[in-house]
Design a protein around this motif. Structure first.
Motif, PDB file in Angstrom:
ATOM      1  N   PRO A 119      32.659  47.542  47.105  1.00  0.00           N
ATOM      2  CA  PRO A 119      32.139  47.441  45.607  1.00  0.00           C
ATOM      3  C   PRO A 119      33.181  47.029  44.647  1.00  0.00           C
ATOM      4  O   PRO A 119      34.392  47.673  44.743  1.00  0.00           O
ATOM      5  N   CYS A 120      32.686  46.513  43.452  1.00  0.00           N
ATOM      6  CA  CYS A 120      33.634  46.347  42.276  1.00  0.00           C
ATOM      7  C   CYS A 120      33.954  47.675  41.579  1.00  0.00           C
ATOM      8  O   CYS A 120      33.177  48.621  41.615  1.00  0.00           O
ATOM      9  N   ILE A 121      35.020  47.713  41.158  1.00  0.00           N
ATOM     10  CA  ILE A 121      35.203  48.880  40.161  1.00  0.00           C
ATOM     11  C   ILE A 121      35.454  48.436  38.682  1.00  0.00           C
ATOM     12  O   ILE A 121      36.017  47.614  38.428  1.00  0.00           O
ATOM     13  N   PHE A 122      34.489  49.132  38.001  1.00  0.00           N
ATOM     14  CA  PHE A 122      34.599  48.618  36.598  1.00  0.00           C
ATOM     15  C   PHE A 122      34.622  50.032  35.848  1.00  0.00           C
ATOM     16  O   PHE A 122      34.167  51.088  35.820  1.00  0.00           O
ATOM     17  N   PRO A 123      35.844  49.927  34.726  1.00  0.00           N
ATOM     18  CA  PRO A 123      36.281  48.627  34.313  1.00  0.00           C
ATOM     19  C   PRO A 123      37.746  48.827  35.341  1.00  0.00           C
ATOM     20  O   PRO A 123      38.038  49.814  35.984  1.00  0.00           O
ATOM     21  N   PHE A 124      38.315  47.597  35.337  1.00  0.00           N
ATOM     22  CA  PHE A 124      39.454  47.344  36.157  1.00  0.00           C
ATOM     23  C   PHE A 124      40.669  46.468  35.446  1.00  0.00           C
ATOM     24  O   PHE A 124      40.278  46.072  34.294  1.00  0.00           O
ATOM     25  N   LEU A 125      41.542  46.995  35.399  1.00  0.00           N
ATOM     26  CA  LEU A 125      42.904  46.617  34.695  1.00  0.00           C
ATOM     27  C   LEU A 125      43.533  45.165  35.367  1.00  0.00           C
ATOM     28  O   LEU A 125      43.760  45.035  36.537  1.00  0.00           O
ATOM     29  N   PHE A 126      43.584  44.027  34.565  1.00  0.00           N
ATOM     30  CA  PHE A 126      44.058  42.954  34.956  1.00  0.00           C
ATOM     31  C   PHE A 126      44.813  42.257  33.918  1.00  0.00           C
ATOM     32  O   PHE A 126      44.443  42.116  32.645  1.00  0.00           O
ATOM     33  N   GLN A 127      46.304  42.325  34.025  1.00  0.00           N
ATOM     34  CA  GLN A 127      47.045  41.787  33.121  1.00  0.00           C
ATOM     35  C   GLN A 127      47.246  42.216  31.825  1.00  0.00           C
ATOM     36  O   GLN A 127      47.184  41.686  30.757  1.00  0.00           O
ATOM     37  N   GLY A 128      47.133  43.780  31.874  1.00  0.00           N
ATOM     38  CA  GLY A 128      47.109  44.699  30.698  1.00  0.00           C
ATOM     39  C   GLY A 128      45.746  44.593  29.962  1.00  0.00           C
ATOM     40  O   GLY A 128      45.531  45.193  28.985  1.00  0.00           O
ATOM     41  N   ASN A 129      44.577  43.850  30.379  1.00  0.00           N
ATOM     42  CA  ASN A 129      43.370  44.095  29.769  1.00  0.00           C
ATOM     43  C   ASN A 129      42.199  44.636  30.756  1.00  0.00           C
ATOM     44  O   ASN A 129      42.447  44.503  32.013  1.00  0.00           O
ATOM     45  N   GLU A 130      41.287  45.480  30.097  1.00  0.00           N
ATOM     46  CA  GLU A 130      40.346  45.939  30.857  1.00  0.00           C
ATOM     47  C   GLU A 130      39.103  45.223  30.971  1.00  0.00           C
ATOM     48  O   GLU A 130      38.751  44.569  29.861  1.00  0.00           O
ATOM     49  N   THR A 135      34.669  38.677  36.096  1.00  0.00           N
ATOM     50  CA  THR A 135      35.334  37.686  35.134  1.00  0.00           C
ATOM     51  C   THR A 135      35.987  36.318  35.892  1.00  0.00           C
ATOM     52  O   THR A 135      35.939  36.475  37.186  1.00  0.00           O
ATOM     53  N   THR A 136      36.075  35.329  35.370  1.00  0.00           N
ATOM     54  CA  THR A 136      36.617  33.965  35.699  1.00  0.00           C
ATOM     55  C   THR A 136      37.995  33.789  35.393  1.00  0.00           C
ATOM     56  O   THR A 136      38.667  32.670  35.714  1.00  0.00           O
ATOM     57  N   ASP A 137      38.600  34.734  34.531  1.00  0.00           N
ATOM     58  CA  ASP A 137      39.899  34.791  33.967  1.00  0.00           C
ATOM     59  C   ASP A 137      41.053  34.697  35.431  1.00  0.00           C
ATOM     60  O   ASP A 137      40.910  35.486  36.265  1.00  0.00           O
ATOM     61  N   GLY A 138      41.932  33.784  35.316  1.00  0.00           N
ATOM     62  CA  GLY A 138      43.008  33.604  36.272  1.00  0.00           C
ATOM     63  C   GLY A 138      42.713  32.914  37.356  1.00  0.00           C
ATOM     64  O   GLY A 138      43.572  32.795  38.204  1.00  0.00           O
ATOM     65  N   ARG A 139      41.561  32.228  37.399  1.00  0.00           N
ATOM     66  CA  ARG A 139      40.983  31.294  38.270  1.00  0.00           C
ATOM     67  C   ARG A 139      40.655  29.854  37.796  1.00  0.00           C
ATOM     68  O   ARG A 139      40.325  29.628  36.652  1.00  0.00           O
ATOM     69  N   GLY A 140      40.994  28.808  38.204  1.00  0.00           N
ATOM     70  CA  GLY A 140      40.845  27.579  38.005  1.00  0.00           C
ATOM     71  C   GLY A 140      39.391  26.939  38.025  1.00  0.00           C
ATOM     72  O   GLY A 140      39.078  25.780  37.868  1.00  0.00           O
ATOM     73  N   ASP A 141      38.843  27.537  39.334  1.00  0.00           N
ATOM     74  CA  ASP A 141      37.624  27.045  40.015  1.00  0.00           C
ATOM     75  C   ASP A 141      36.278  27.308  39.214  1.00  0.00           C
ATOM     76  O   ASP A 141      35.532  27.143  39.531  1.00  0.00           O
ATOM     77  N   GLY A 142      36.502  28.596  38.080  1.00  0.00           N
ATOM     78  CA  GLY A 142      35.315  29.087  37.403  1.00  0.00           C
ATOM     79  C   GLY A 142      34.577  30.144  38.345  1.00  0.00           C
ATOM     80  O   GLY A 142      33.470  30.507  37.743  1.00  0.00           O
ATOM     81  N   ARG A 143      35.270  30.703  39.500  1.00  0.00           N
ATOM     82  CA  ARG A 143      34.237  31.584  40.165  1.00  0.00           C
ATOM     83  C   ARG A 143      34.628  32.857  39.759  1.00  0.00           C
ATOM     84  O   ARG A 143      35.595  33.199  39.190  1.00  0.00           O
ATOM     85  N   LEU A 144      33.507  33.744  39.826  1.00  0.00           N
ATOM     86  CA  LEU A 144      33.665  35.158  39.123  1.00  0.00           C
ATOM     87  C   LEU A 144      33.967  35.934  40.341  1.00  0.00           C
ATOM     88  O   LEU A 144      33.741  35.755  41.513  1.00  0.00           O
ATOM     89  N   TRP A 145      34.979  36.948  39.850  1.00  0.00           N
ATOM     90  CA  TRP A 145      35.635  37.875  40.800  1.00  0.00           C
ATOM     91  C   TRP A 145      35.954  39.121  40.259  1.00  0.00           C
ATOM     92  O   TRP A 145      35.622  39.364  38.787  1.00  0.00           O
ATOM     93  N   CYS A 146      36.215  40.333  40.926  1.00  0.00           N
ATOM     94  CA  CYS A 146      36.548  41.519  40.130  1.00  0.00           C
ATOM     95  C   CYS A 146      37.416  42.308  41.247  1.00  0.00           C
ATOM     96  O   CYS A 146      37.702  41.801  42.273  1.00  0.00           O
ATOM     97  N   ALA A 147      37.842  43.263  40.898  1.00  0.00           N
ATOM     98  CA  ALA A 147      38.896  44.436  41.606  1.00  0.00           C
ATOM     99  C   ALA A 147      38.190  45.576  42.026  1.00  0.00           C
ATOM    100  O   ALA A 147      37.052  45.771  41.368  1.00  0.00           O
ATOM    101  N   THR A 148      38.771  45.896  43.241  1.00  0.00           N
ATOM    102  CA  THR A 148      37.968  47.066  43.874  1.00  0.00           C
ATOM    103  C   THR A 148      38.572  48.349  43.693  1.00  0.00           C
ATOM    104  O   THR A 148      38.370  49.318  44.168  1.00  0.00           O
TER     105      THR A 148
END
Length: 793
Positions: A119-130, A135-148
């Motif tokens: 399962p996803c963990i919310f909130p999660f930290l990515f590049q210093g932002n929670e 989110t689609t940040d960090g991807r060029g294909d526009g797919r949604l992802w999350c950190a576990t």
């Protein structure tokens, strides 16, 4: 069969549940109406806030008692005047408040990536932002992802929140939404029909991608034939698809009015209000009709601006066909150009008239604030006080063309007011009432409103009624409020009707009357933006698009517009519709004539009598025809109905034959209308001849002569007396004729004129030089005759 039965059972359960909810809501509304003071409406004030002026909650505020706090709406929910009902999101009720207990947010399980199945963990930290969501940040294909895990930067555990198919569908939906917003913005920015047709072609492509709002607009365009070819079958398919997805508008189109009303659709509320008021398909209930009409009226009244909004003409096609141009109120293009020519030449009255036409629209002129401003400016520069006051209104209200400016508005209002103009006085009173550019001063506001009301200006009367009702600047007085609201309603002011409806609905200052309140609220509801569809339907009819006009009138007829009902019946009566079979035409026309007659339209009542008399759409029923003719003659004093009753009395159709009553109704028809005098004269001549023949037939001369005994009546020697009388008459005639012959004298033969006396010898040469015609004497003047007589002496 099992699936169909399950669906039928589910629909029945939903319908019963909805009825219970509506019934409970109606009871709760009735209790609130009894315990709470009704809220009156004044003009919408864009600058005022509830915490700034104490009267905000009483006069200026929108329908907070019924509707709650309004929420902002995105651009796609703005109404476009040319789009009609399909651009109607602005009229929908505000969203319902969220429930107290919110459901826990569902945490997606990732697939793919480095932690598939976790399962996803919310909130999660990515590049210093929670991130608290995928989110689609960090991807060029526009797919949604999350950190576990919380810190993705360190542990690099992640996964996709959606499958590849779901991602593709989401991207397509986002693309369709972007295209829809672009096309909608272009539609709202243009008024040219050719451009709108092109844009609706693009909107159809967006609808093909499954965009629900684009599908709604395209479905309405196909249904009404607006900017697209009319295709009722395709429109029905789109509405059915949208109804399954839960669109309130689609449910309205499929007559699921209750579902549409619960979804917040005002048109559905209006349709339900009419049905409960008239008992159409549901048990008649004034209180239920009041509940639905009040919801719609609250929204319509809150949209009324200081300038009054656009004007709408209600044109009856029957009157338009019989007397072209006499009742429509539409201005011909040549007449408009003539007024424009006068305005360009400096005619102030033409400038003010054209300014008002472009400010409000109507009568064949599109609403155009820029042209209105130009005409008012020209007339104001020439010193016209009405133009000054209307410029003040435009600056006070503001528009897309003219930004709102209280100071400029106040200057124009002061100029017009100082010159005694009631419009300027009313505008100045509004400024002091709401504090627009000046401090709030109720005494001055009351003073200026009284001056405007004394000159018969409707805005002054309305605001005086509001101040007396709420006790603003004066002692609260419901009788005075009722007086001024009635005066304003006589001029047709929409807010006057609304405020009177509020007072009758709650019994404030008057005896409570549900029937009166419903009629007043209905009047307010019928002035909403959807009334513009009346002019669109009329334009379609004038262009020969009868089916498109019929469909538009049909929807308006469902909303309770009597004019639309009579127009639908007229089109069907003329066999001008191709979307219905011949067997359906007259029964449907009879239905709409019946609904129009129930709302007091005299011609519709006479038509009902005609349909039952001739058997159109029903069986021939003379008794029912007599009932309708009698209602039209007694309630509306219709000369046509009186004439028809006279004919039926004459022939004994559906009523006892009575020549005397027939003559009475013919005479009443002639007295009721001068146009009926010639037909009545001919009918009376025929009636007199028939009466004489019938009298002679009933007299039976042969039996009468045989029964007469002249010896007993005149004596045994009656024949001698008769011969003596005849001889005396004959002698008198002969003596009279001989006397006439003696009086006549034969004409004498013509006597030749005497020869003129011989003239002296010295005059003979002159006479020969000037010969005269035989038998003619020379013409001499009076002086010459005297000289000759003296010479002869």
């Amino acid at each position: 069969m099992g699936l169909k039965g399950c669906l039928k059972t589910t629909r029945t359960f939903y319908f019963l549940t909805i009825l219970l909810i509506i019934f409970a809501k109606g009871l709760r509304t009735d209790e609130e109406n009894k315990n709470e003071e009704p809220e009156l409406k004044s003009y919408h004030d864009p600058d005022s806030e509830e915490d700034e002026a104490p009267l905000g909650s009483r006069i200026v505020a929108s329908a907070s008692v019924t509707l709650g706090k309004e929420v902002s709406q995105p651009e796609e929910e703005k109404h476009s005047a040319g789009d009609g009902l399909e651009g109607e999101e602005k009229e929908d009720l505000p969203d319902q408040p969220p429930p107290v207990e919110e459901k826990a947010k569902e945490v997606p399980v990732v697939n793919g990536g480095t932690a598939s199945g976790e399962p996803c963990i919310f909130p999660f930290l990515f590049q210093g932002n929670e991130y608290s969501d995928c989110t689609t940040d960090g991807r060029g294909d526009g797919r949604l992802w999350c950190a576990t895990t919380y810190d993705y930067d360190q542990e690099k555990k992640w996964g996709f929140c959606e499958t590849e198919e779901q991602a593709q569908q989401r991207l397509q939906a986002e693309e369709a939404e972007e295209q829809y917003q672009t096309v909608l913005h272009m539609l709202n920015a243009t008024s040219r029909k050719t451009q709108k047709k092109e844009l609706y072609g693009k909107l159809l492509k967006v609808a093909e991608k499954g965009h629900p709002k684009a599908m709604e607009k395209v479905a309405y365009a196909m249904l009404f034939g607006d900017y697209m070819s009319q295709n009722i079958t395709k429109a029905k398919e789109l509405f059915e698809k949208l109804a399954i997805e839960g669109s309130p508008k689609a449910q309205t189109a499929l007559v699921y009015y209750t579902f549409g009303a619960l979804g917040g659709n005002l048109v559905a509320h209006m349709i339900l209000g009419y049905r409960y008021w008239g008992g159409v398909g549901v048990p008649q209930s004034c209180e239920s009709a009041l509940t639905h009409y009040k919801l719609v009226a609250n929204q319509v009244a809150s949209d009324v601006s200081l300038t009054g909004g656009s004007a709408v003409q209600r044109i009856r096609l029957l009157d338009e066909v019989e007397n072209p141009g006499s009742t429509s109120g539409m201005l011909e293009e040549d007449l408009i150009q003539y007024y424009q020519f006068l305005a360009e030449k400096g005619d102030v009255q033409a400038q003010v008239g054209l300014g008002q036409l472009h400010l409000h629209g109507g009568r064949g002129v599109e609403q155009n604030h820029q042209r209105a401003y130009d005409y008012f400016t020209q007339a104001a520069n020439a010193g016209n006080t009405h133009a000054m006051a209307f410029l003040g209104k435009m600056y006070s209200e503001g528009s897309e063309f003219l930004p709102q400016n209280n100071e400029t508005a106040l200057q124009y209002f002061r100029k017009a007011s100082d010159l005694g103009n009631p419009v300027g006085q009313s505008g100045l009173g509004m400024a002091y009432l709401y504090g627009r550019g000046v401090p709030v001063n109720y005494e001055l506001a009351l003073k200026y409103f009284q001056k405007a009301a004394e000159q018969g200006w409707v805005d002054g009367q309305l605001q005086l009624g509001t101040m007396y009702y709420n006790g603003i600047g004066v002692k609260r007085d419901y009788k005075q409020a009722l007086k001024f609201f009635n005066l304003a309603s006589q001029a047709g002011h929409i807010l006057a009707f609304y405020n009177l409806a509020q007072m009758h609905a709650t019994g404030t200052g008057v005896m409570r009357s549900c029937h009166t309140a419903v009629e007043l609220f209905k009047n307010v509801c019928e002035r909403g933006r959807w009334s513009e569809r009346l002019m669109t339907a009329y334009a379609s009819f004038k262009e020969g698009e009868t089916d498109a006009a019929l469909v538009q009138y049909l929807l308006l007829a469902e909303q309770g517009y009597e004019v639309a009902q009579s127009n639908v019946a007229f089109i069907l009566d003329q066999n001008g519709a191709r979307i219905f079979s011949e067997n359906e035409t007259y029964p449907r026309a009879l239905l709409h004539w019946t609904r129009a007659a129930a709302q007091g339209y005299t011609v519709a009542r006479i038509k009902l009598g005609d349909y039952h008399f001739y058997g159109y759409g029903t069986d021939v029923d003379y008794e029912t025809a007599v009932i309708h003719y009698r209602l039209a003659s007694e309630q509306q004093q219709s000369a046509q109905a009186m004439f028809n009753l006279g004919y039926m009395h004459e022939k004994g159709l559906g009523i006892k034959q009575d020549i005397h009553l027939a003559k009475r109704f013919y005479d009443m028809a002639a007295e009721a209308s001068p146009d009926a005098q010639v037909p009545v004269f001919l009918a009376l001549c025929k009636l007199g001849l028939v009466y004489a023949l019938q009298y002679l037939h009933d007299l039976n001369l042969k039996e009468l002569i045989s029964e007469v005994d002249l010896d007993q009546l005149l004596g045994p020697e009656w024949d001698l007396y008769l011969m003596t009388v005849i001889a005396l008459l004959l002698g008198t005639v002969i003596a009279y004729r001989q006397r006439q012959h003696q009086i006549i004298v034969p004409p004498r033969p013509p006597v030749p004129a005497p020869a003129p006396p011989p003239r002296p010898p010295q005059e003979q040469p002159q006479a020969q030089a000037e010969p005269h015609a035989q038998g003619e004497a020379p013409v001499q003047g009076p002086g010459q005759e005297d000289e000759e007589q003296q010479g002869q002496q």
